[in-house]
Design an enzyme around this catalytic site. Structure first.
Site, PDB file in Angstrom:
ATOM      1  CB  SER A  16      -8.103  -8.186 -77.463  1.00 55.58           C
ATOM      2  OG  SER A  16      -9.474  -8.417 -77.687  1.00 55.58           O
ATOM      3  CE  LYS A  65     -17.793  -5.031 -79.919  1.00 55.67           C
ATOM      4  NZ  LYS A  65     -18.301  -6.367 -79.648  1.00 55.67           N
ATOM      5  CG  ASN A  86     -15.440  -7.829 -83.896  1.00 51.73           C
ATOM      6  OD1 ASN A  86     -15.277  -7.904 -85.122  1.00 51.73           O
ATOM      7  ND2 ASN A  86     -15.470  -8.898 -83.134  1.00 51.73           N
ATOM      8  CG  ASP A 101     -18.358 -10.091 -81.310  1.00 47.99           C
ATOM      9  OD1 ASP A 101     -17.202 -10.415 -81.014  1.00 47.99           O
ATOM     10  OD2 ASP A 101     -18.860  -8.989 -81.016  1.00 47.99           O
ATOM     11  CB  ALA A 128     -33.298  -8.787 -78.192  1.00 48.30           C
ATOM     12  CB  ALA A 131     -24.075 -10.487 -77.667  1.00 46.49           C
ATOM     13  CG  ASN A 151     -34.536  -8.882 -74.719  1.00 45.44           C
ATOM     14  OD1 ASN A 151     -33.522  -9.299 -74.147  1.00 45.44           O
ATOM     15  ND2 ASN A 151     -34.792  -7.590 -74.864  1.00 45.44           N
ATOM     16  NE  ARG A 152     -34.315  -6.658 -68.543  1.00 48.15           N
ATOM     17  CZ  ARG A 152     -33.294  -6.057 -67.956  1.00 48.15           C
ATOM     18  NH1 ARG A 152     -32.986  -6.359 -66.712  1.00 48.15           N
ATOM     19  NH2 ARG A 152     -32.546  -5.189 -68.620  1.00 48.15           N
ATOM     20  NE  ARG A 156     -31.919  -3.832 -76.904  1.00 47.82           N
ATOM     21  CZ  ARG A 156     -30.894  -3.835 -76.056  1.00 47.82           C
ATOM     22  NH1 ARG A 156     -31.094  -4.107 -74.790  1.00 47.82           N
ATOM     23  NH2 ARG A 156     -29.687  -3.576 -76.477  1.00 47.82           N
ATOM     24  CB  ILE A 221     -21.981 -15.316 -75.100  1.00 43.57           C
ATOM     25  CG1 ILE A 221     -22.879 -14.140 -74.740  1.00 43.57           C
ATOM     26  CG2 ILE A 221     -22.635 -16.191 -76.158  1.00 43.57           C
ATOM     27  CD1 ILE A 221     -22.945 -13.110 -75.870  1.00 43.57           C
TER      28      ILE A 221
HETATM   29  N1  LIG Z   1     -17.942 -14.180 -75.158  1.00 42.14           N
HETATM   30  C1  LIG Z   1     -17.779 -13.129 -75.932  1.00 42.14           C
HETATM   31  O1  LIG Z   1     -16.846 -13.051 -76.739  1.00 42.14           O
HETATM   32  C2  LIG Z   1     -18.776 -11.997 -75.861  1.00 42.14           C
HETATM   33  C3  LIG Z   1     -18.920 -11.116 -76.935  1.00 42.14           C
HETATM   34  C4  LIG Z   1     -19.865 -10.096 -76.847  1.00 42.14           C
HETATM   35  C5  LIG Z   1     -20.635  -9.968 -75.686  1.00 42.14           C
HETATM   36  N2  LIG Z   1     -20.463 -10.839 -74.660  1.00 42.14           N
HETATM   37  C6  LIG Z   1     -21.290 -10.730 -73.445  1.00 42.14           C
HETATM   38  O2  LIG Z   1     -22.649 -10.768 -73.815  1.00 42.14           O
HETATM   39  C7  LIG Z   1     -23.436 -10.016 -72.910  1.00 42.14           C
HETATM   40  C8  LIG Z   1     -24.381  -9.103 -73.661  1.00 42.14           C
HETATM   41  O3  LIG Z   1     -23.653  -8.215 -74.467  1.00 42.14           O
HETATM   42  P1  LIG Z   1     -24.405  -7.211 -75.466  1.00 42.14           P
HETATM   43  O4  LIG Z   1     -23.347  -6.488 -76.207  1.00 42.14           O
HETATM   44  O5  LIG Z   1     -25.468  -7.919 -76.225  1.00 42.14           O
HETATM   45  O6  LIG Z   1     -25.104  -6.200 -74.423  1.00 42.14           O
HETATM   46  P2  LIG Z   1     -26.368  -5.265 -74.676  1.00 42.14           P
HETATM   47  O7  LIG Z   1     -26.468  -4.865 -76.107  1.00 42.14           O
HETATM   48  O8  LIG Z   1     -26.286  -4.220 -73.627  1.00 42.14           O
HETATM   49  O9  LIG Z   1     -27.635  -6.209 -74.360  1.00 42.14           O
HETATM   50  C9  LIG Z   1     -27.855  -6.711 -73.061  1.00 42.14           C
HETATM   51  C10 LIG Z   1     -28.929  -7.783 -73.104  1.00 42.14           C
HETATM   52  O10 LIG Z   1     -29.010  -8.376 -71.801  1.00 42.14           O
HETATM   53  C11 LIG Z   1     -30.350  -8.247 -71.310  1.00 42.14           C
HETATM   54  N3  LIG Z   1     -30.286  -8.117 -69.864  1.00 42.14           N
HETATM   55  C12 LIG Z   1     -29.480  -7.313 -69.138  1.00 42.14           C
HETATM   56  N4  LIG Z   1     -29.672  -7.543 -67.824  1.00 42.14           N
HETATM   57  C13 LIG Z   1     -30.614  -8.505 -67.714  1.00 42.14           C
HETATM   58  C14 LIG Z   1     -31.229  -9.172 -66.625  1.00 42.14           C
HETATM   59  N5  LIG Z   1     -30.913  -8.895 -65.354  1.00 42.14           N
HETATM   60  N6  LIG Z   1     -32.158 -10.130 -66.890  1.00 42.14           N
HETATM   61  C15 LIG Z   1     -32.470 -10.426 -68.150  1.00 42.14           C
HETATM   62  N7  LIG Z   1     -31.934  -9.824 -69.243  1.00 42.14           N
HETATM   63  C16 LIG Z   1     -31.001  -8.871 -69.020  1.00 42.14           C
HETATM   64  C17 LIG Z   1     -30.925  -7.034 -72.025  1.00 42.14           C
HETATM   65  O11 LIG Z   1     -32.314  -7.087 -71.986  1.00 42.14           O
HETATM   66  P3  LIG Z   1     -33.195  -5.752 -72.165  1.00 42.14           P
HETATM   67  O12 LIG Z   1     -33.274  -5.503 -73.644  1.00 42.14           O
HETATM   68  O13 LIG Z   1     -34.508  -6.083 -71.560  1.00 42.14           O
HETATM   69  O14 LIG Z   1     -32.477  -4.663 -71.418  1.00 42.14           O
HETATM   70  C18 LIG Z   1     -30.338  -7.257 -73.427  1.00 42.14           C
HETATM   71  O15 LIG Z   1     -31.036  -8.243 -74.133  1.00 42.14           O
HETATM   72  C19 LIG Z   1     -22.431  -9.305 -71.990  1.00 42.14           C
HETATM   73  O16 LIG Z   1     -22.345 -10.050 -70.801  1.00 42.14           O
HETATM   74  C20 LIG Z   1     -21.120  -9.384 -72.756  1.00 42.14           C
HETATM   75  O17 LIG Z   1     -20.008  -9.415 -71.887  1.00 42.14           O
HETATM   76  C21 LIG Z   1     -19.567 -11.866 -74.721  1.00 42.14           C
END
Ligand SMILES: NC(=O)c1ccc[n+]([C@@H]2O[C@H](COP(=O)([O-])OP(=O)(O)OC[C@H]3O[C@@H](n4cnc5c(N)ncnc54)[C@H](OP(=O)(O)O)[C@@H]3O)[C@@H](O)[C@H]2O)c1
Length: 281
Positions: A16, A65, A86, A101, A128, A131, A151-152, A156, A221
């Site tokens: 940021s 957050k 955020n 976001d 799920a 994000a 979702n895995r 969720r 993303i």
């Molecule tokens: N571009 C941007 O501005 C931006 C903004 C926000 C987030 N992001 C990115 O988005 C991603 C997710 O963020 P979040 O905040 O949603 O995280 P989160 O709340 O921790 O959720 C993680 C998600 O990823 C899944 N997951 C994790 N490892 C996996 C794997 N090996 N195979 C399949 N599914 C898997 C989880 O599934 P389960 O429920 O089964 O654990 C869950 O659905 C991160 O990489 C983050 O950096 C990018």
């Protein structure tokens, strides 16, 4: 001089300051954008003190957050429905919170693929987590034919669908079982990876794209690396793609406008500036 900052823990990795610093210089605004390490338990007090310290507001990143949400006096409706904030600003001593976001993702989609929402597209969201939650309502506002979640951990995805139904009972929602995501691709016009699979240092998302129709947009993303294995495969197949960096840049626009009084542009030069600072491997 106007001041803003980003708070999180850890905070050194936040991009940021790169984004806001670029805009401050571009527009010749006398201001600063800083970063501070703040743990969730300290967020409420930290936010209360910010106006007296001369700050107009802040961004909030992981893991703060939810704590920031709890500390706000007023919330936008999207922040309210997400339970996560955020972007913070102050008005007459009150703390306001928003979650930008999801609108950042949609703004990037509009910029790169204008007209994507013309024919009530069917959308598949993989993941799920926080994000995926953030993307759901801004995408539903564009009146898609369907949003399906896969979702895995199935529970969720079910919980997310139930939460959306609580605020939008008629939303066109569905669940695709995780093992069926690849074979379901023929039904979708837009596929969005919101899981953390594919991030630098983690396994790639296992999603063969041979069933994806030629017009499909494949979005990720994750933005480190900028071209994930999923996007590289989509590009090889001639599918349209959308990377995760644009979401990061566009989600910053409302905060900058609130704190510094000018709506900034997400330009190619800004992208190049941020890409130059991303780790390449
Ligand atoms: N571009 C941007 O501005 C931006 C903004 C926000 C987030 N992001 C990115 O988005 C991603 C997710 O963020 P979040 O905040 O949603 O995280 P989160 O709340 O921790 O959720 C993680 C998600 O990823 C899944 N997951 C994790 N490892 C996996 C794997 N090996 N195979 C399949 N599914 C898997 C989880 O599934 P389960 O429920 O089964 O654990 C869950 O659905 C991160 O990489 C983050 O950096 C990018």
């Amino acid at each position: 001089m106007k001041r803003a900052l980003v708070i999180g823990s850890p905070i050194a990795q936040s991009r940021s300051p790169l984004v806001h610093g670029y805009w401050l210089a571009q527009y010749g605004i006398e201001g600063s954008y800083e970063r501070a390490e703040v743990r969730p338990e300290a967020v409420a007090e930290f936010l209360r003190d910010l106006p007296a310290r001369g700050f107009s507001g802040c961004n909030v990143t992981i893991p703060n957050k939810e704590a920031a949400f709890a500390a706000c006096d007023h919330l936008t409706s999207r922040a309210q429905s997400l339970g996560a904030v955020n972007t913070i600003w102050f008005d007459e001593g009150r703390i306001w919170g928003d979650n930008t976001d999801g609108i950042g993702f949609v703004a990037h989609l509009d910029q790169v693929h204008p007209g994507w929402d013309r024919n009530a597209p069917s959308i598949l969201i993989l993941g799920a987590g926080g994000a995926a939650r953030g993307l759901a309502l801004p995408l539903l506002e564009r009146r898609p034919g369907l949003i399906a979640f896969s979702n895995r951990s199935r529970d969720r995805a079910e919980a997310l669908i139930a939460d959306i139904r609580a605020v939008m009972p008629n939303a066109p929602l569905d669940l695709v079982p995780w093992p069926e995501k690849a074979t379901s691709l023929g039904r979708f016009d837009l596929v969005i990876n919101t899981t953390s699979a594919g991030m630098l240092g983690k396994d790639a998302l296992d999603l063969p794209l041979d069933q994806a129709p030629f017009h499909t947009i494949i979005a990720d993303i994750v933005y480190v690396p900028l071209e994930t294995a999923l996007l590289a495969e989509a590009r090889r197949r001639g599918l349209r793609t959308l990377d995760g960096l644009g979401m990061l840049l566009h989600q910053a626009v409302p905060g900058f406008e609130k704190w510094f009084g000018r709506k900034p542009e997400v330009s190619e030069k800004l992208r190049e500036h941020v890409i130059a600072h991303l780790p390449s491997r």
